[in-house]
Design a protein around this motif. Structure first.
Motif, PDB file in Angstrom:
ATOM      1  N   ASN A  81     -51.369 -93.724  43.912  1.00 15.43           N
ATOM      2  CA  ASN A  81     -51.602 -93.391  45.320  1.00 15.43           C
ATOM      3  C   ASN A  81     -52.262 -92.025  45.450  1.00 15.43           C
ATOM      4  OD1 ASN A  81     -51.120 -94.070  48.237  1.00 15.43           O
ATOM      5  ND2 ASN A  81     -49.965 -92.157  48.137  1.00 15.43           N
ATOM      6  N   GLY A  82     -51.892 -91.090  44.558  1.00 15.16           N
ATOM      7  CA  GLY A  82     -52.529 -89.781  44.569  1.00 15.16           C
ATOM      8  C   GLY A  82     -54.019 -89.879  44.288  1.00 15.16           C
ATOM      9  N   ILE A  83     -54.398 -90.737  43.337  1.00 17.80           N
ATOM     10  CA  ILE A  83     -55.813 -90.948  43.033  1.00 17.80           C
ATOM     11  C   ILE A  83     -56.522 -91.615  44.203  1.00 17.80           C
ATOM     12  CG2 ILE A  83     -57.394 -92.292  41.576  1.00 17.80           C
ATOM     13  CD1 ILE A  83     -55.510 -91.781  39.244  1.00 17.80           C
ATOM     14  N   LEU A  84     -55.812 -92.516  44.878  1.00 25.57           N
ATOM     15  CA  LEU A  84     -56.388 -93.233  46.020  1.00 25.57           C
ATOM     16  C   LEU A  84     -56.673 -92.286  47.188  1.00 25.57           C
ATOM     17  CD1 LEU A  84     -57.062 -96.025  47.350  1.00 25.57           C
ATOM     18  CD2 LEU A  84     -54.697 -96.052  48.135  1.00 25.57           C
ATOM     19  N   VAL A  85     -55.746 -91.376  47.438  1.00 22.58           N
ATOM     20  CA  VAL A  85     -55.836 -90.519  48.625  1.00 22.58           C
ATOM     21  C   VAL A  85     -56.655 -89.257  48.361  1.00 22.58           C
ATOM     22  CG1 VAL A  85     -54.513 -89.151  50.282  1.00 22.58           C
ATOM     23  CG2 VAL A  85     -53.657 -91.388  49.538  1.00 22.58           C
ATOM     24  N   HIS A  86     -56.377 -88.587  47.240  1.00 22.34           N
ATOM     25  CA  HIS A  86     -57.018 -87.306  46.955  1.00 22.34           C
ATOM     26  C   HIS A  86     -58.195 -87.522  46.010  1.00 22.34           C
ATOM     27  CE1 HIS A  86     -53.642 -85.365  48.902  1.00 22.34           C
ATOM     28  NE2 HIS A  86     -52.841 -86.095  48.156  1.00 22.34           N
ATOM     29  N   ARG A  87     -59.387 -87.373  46.528  1.00 24.63           N
ATOM     30  CA  ARG A  87     -60.594 -87.674  45.766  1.00 24.63           C
ATOM     31  C   ARG A  87     -61.332 -86.393  45.415  1.00 24.63           C
ATOM     32  NH1 ARG A  87     -62.555 -93.243  48.838  1.00 24.63           N
ATOM     33  NH2 ARG A  87     -60.467 -94.101  49.045  1.00 24.63           N
ATOM     34  N   THR A  88     -62.542 -86.541  44.866  1.00 22.40           N
ATOM     35  CA  THR A  88     -63.336 -85.355  44.562  1.00 22.40           C
ATOM     36  C   THR A  88     -63.651 -84.636  45.872  1.00 22.40           C
ATOM     37  OG1 THR A  88     -65.326 -86.741  44.606  1.00 22.40           O
ATOM     38  CG2 THR A  88     -64.361 -86.289  42.461  1.00 22.40           C
ATOM     39  N   PRO A  89     -63.917 -83.305  45.827  1.00 23.05           N
ATOM     40  CA  PRO A  89     -64.080 -82.515  47.058  1.00 23.05           C
ATOM     41  C   PRO A  89     -65.080 -83.126  48.042  1.00 23.05           C
ATOM     42  CG  PRO A  89     -64.029 -81.076  45.144  1.00 23.05           C
ATOM     43  CD  PRO A  89     -64.050 -82.478  44.620  1.00 23.05           C
ATOM     44  N   LEU A  90     -64.602 -83.429  49.239  1.00 23.63           N
ATOM     45  CA  LEU A  90     -65.465 -84.043  50.245  1.00 23.63           C
ATOM     46  C   LEU A  90     -66.550 -83.086  50.720  1.00 23.63           C
ATOM     47  CD1 LEU A  90     -62.805 -85.943  52.407  1.00 23.63           C
ATOM     48  CD2 LEU A  90     -64.369 -86.903  50.716  1.00 23.63           C
ATOM     49  N   SER A  91     -66.226 -81.792  50.781  1.00 23.77           N
ATOM     50  CA  SER A  91     -67.216 -80.806  51.227  1.00 23.77           C
ATOM     51  C   SER A  91     -68.392 -80.738  50.259  1.00 23.77           C
ATOM     52  CB  SER A  91     -66.558 -79.424  51.347  1.00 23.77           C
ATOM     53  OG  SER A  91     -65.951 -79.046  50.116  1.00 23.77           O
ATOM     54  N   LEU A  92     -68.100 -80.868  48.946  1.00 21.88           N
ATOM     55  CA  LEU A  92     -69.168 -80.840  47.949  1.00 21.88           C
ATOM     56  C   LEU A  92     -70.045 -82.080  48.065  1.00 21.88           C
ATOM     57  CD1 LEU A  92     -70.124 -79.022  45.644  1.00 21.88           C
ATOM     58  CD2 LEU A  92     -68.745 -80.401  44.076  1.00 21.88           C
ATOM     59  N   LYS A  93     -69.430 -83.234  48.323  1.00 18.96           N
ATOM     60  CA  LYS A  93     -70.204 -84.462  48.508  1.00 18.96           C
ATOM     61  C   LYS A  93     -71.096 -84.371  49.744  1.00 18.96           C
ATOM     62  CE  LYS A  93     -69.003 -88.579  48.039  1.00 18.96           C
ATOM     63  NZ  LYS A  93     -68.373 -89.902  48.245  1.00 18.96           N
ATOM     64  N   ALA A  94     -70.535 -83.852  50.836  1.00 21.33           N
ATOM     65  CA  ALA A  94     -71.310 -83.718  52.070  1.00 21.33           C
ATOM     66  C   ALA A  94     -72.470 -82.744  51.873  1.00 21.33           C
ATOM     67  CB  ALA A  94     -70.397 -83.235  53.197  1.00 21.33           C
TER      68      ALA A  94
END
Length: 245
Positions: free
Chosen positions: A160-173
């Motif tokens: 569930n931790g892998i499902l919820v907490h992903r690579t940094p969203l700000s970096l992807k954006a």
């Protein structure tokens, strides 16, 4: 084979194609030519792109480890319950509870739901079952069941931790924005370097293929980011981690 090459194409691919084509067209139409060092701009795209791809790949490998741990805990509980001194109806009830946990766990991962409340309630039913029979189930048997349940809880929480907490969203954006902006700077620079009288088709081709490569890598990372939905070519086949497969 066709699916292999089309898996990284989506609405973002169409959008960057339109932006790239428009950038070259407007550069020629309004004679917008300038020379910019593209090194820093390339770093602004390539560095976060490589970082997020590596991060997503590591998350996928971790997910495989935790799924193996999850299946191991489930199989051990099945073996233990089957060979224990419990009554036949108690064994059947516990097996049904484990089957429900398995179905809810895999459904939770596939559906990309952030809340794990329903799954927690399903797992808690085993504790409630044992607690309701605390006078008839031997203490040693309860301790062993709780030990194996601890392993199961740990595996589910890690998944569930892998499902919820992903690579940094700000970096992807940040990376996605620069991919969209890149052709606006790249097209005039290419025209300036090769000369405005050079064949425009070559400029269109270079700008379009560069953007296609960048957005395809971004799309591949986006698929790796969520490895449980079984939509990407590299997604995890969750059915392989069922107790009975």
């Amino acid at each position: 084979m066709i699916k292999l090459y089309l898996s990284s194409l989506n609405h973002r691919t169409l959008l960057v194609t339109v932006i790239s084509f428009a950038s070259v067209f407007l550069s020629y139409r309004f004679k917008i030519f300038f020379n910019v060092d593209l090194t820093l701009l390339s770093i602004a795209i390539i560095f976060p792109l490589v970082f997020t791809i590596r991060g997503s790949f590591r998350r996928r490998e971790k997910a495989l480890e935790h799924l193996s741990q999850y299946r191991s805990a489930m199989k051990t509980l099945h073996y233990f319950i089957t060979t224990s001194m419990l009554l036949e109806n108690e064994v059947a009830s516990l097996k049904l509870l484990l089957e429900n946990i398995e179905n809810k766990t895999l459904l939770h991962l596939k559906s990309n739901e952030g809340s794990i409340t329903n799954l927690d309630k399903e797992v808690d039913k085993i504790y409630e079952f044992i607690h309701s029979r605390r006078k008839t189930i031997p203490k040693s048997l309860k301790e062993k069941l709780f030990k194996y349940m601890c392993d199961l809880h740990e595996a589910i929480d890690n998944l569930n931790g892998i499902l919820v907490h992903r690579t940094p969203l700000s970096l992807k954006a940040y990376c996605k924005v620069f991919i969209y902006i890149f052709p606006l700077i790249y097209a005039p620079t290419i025209i300036f370097n090769i000369g405005p009288t050079y064949n425009p088709l070559a400029v269109y081709f270079v700008v379009l293929i560069t953007e296609f490569i960048l957005i395809s890598l971004y799309n591949i990372q986006d698929h790796l980011e969520y490895p449980f939905d079984e939509k990407g070519l590299d997604d995890i086949q969750l059915d392989h981690f069922k107790v009975l497969r």
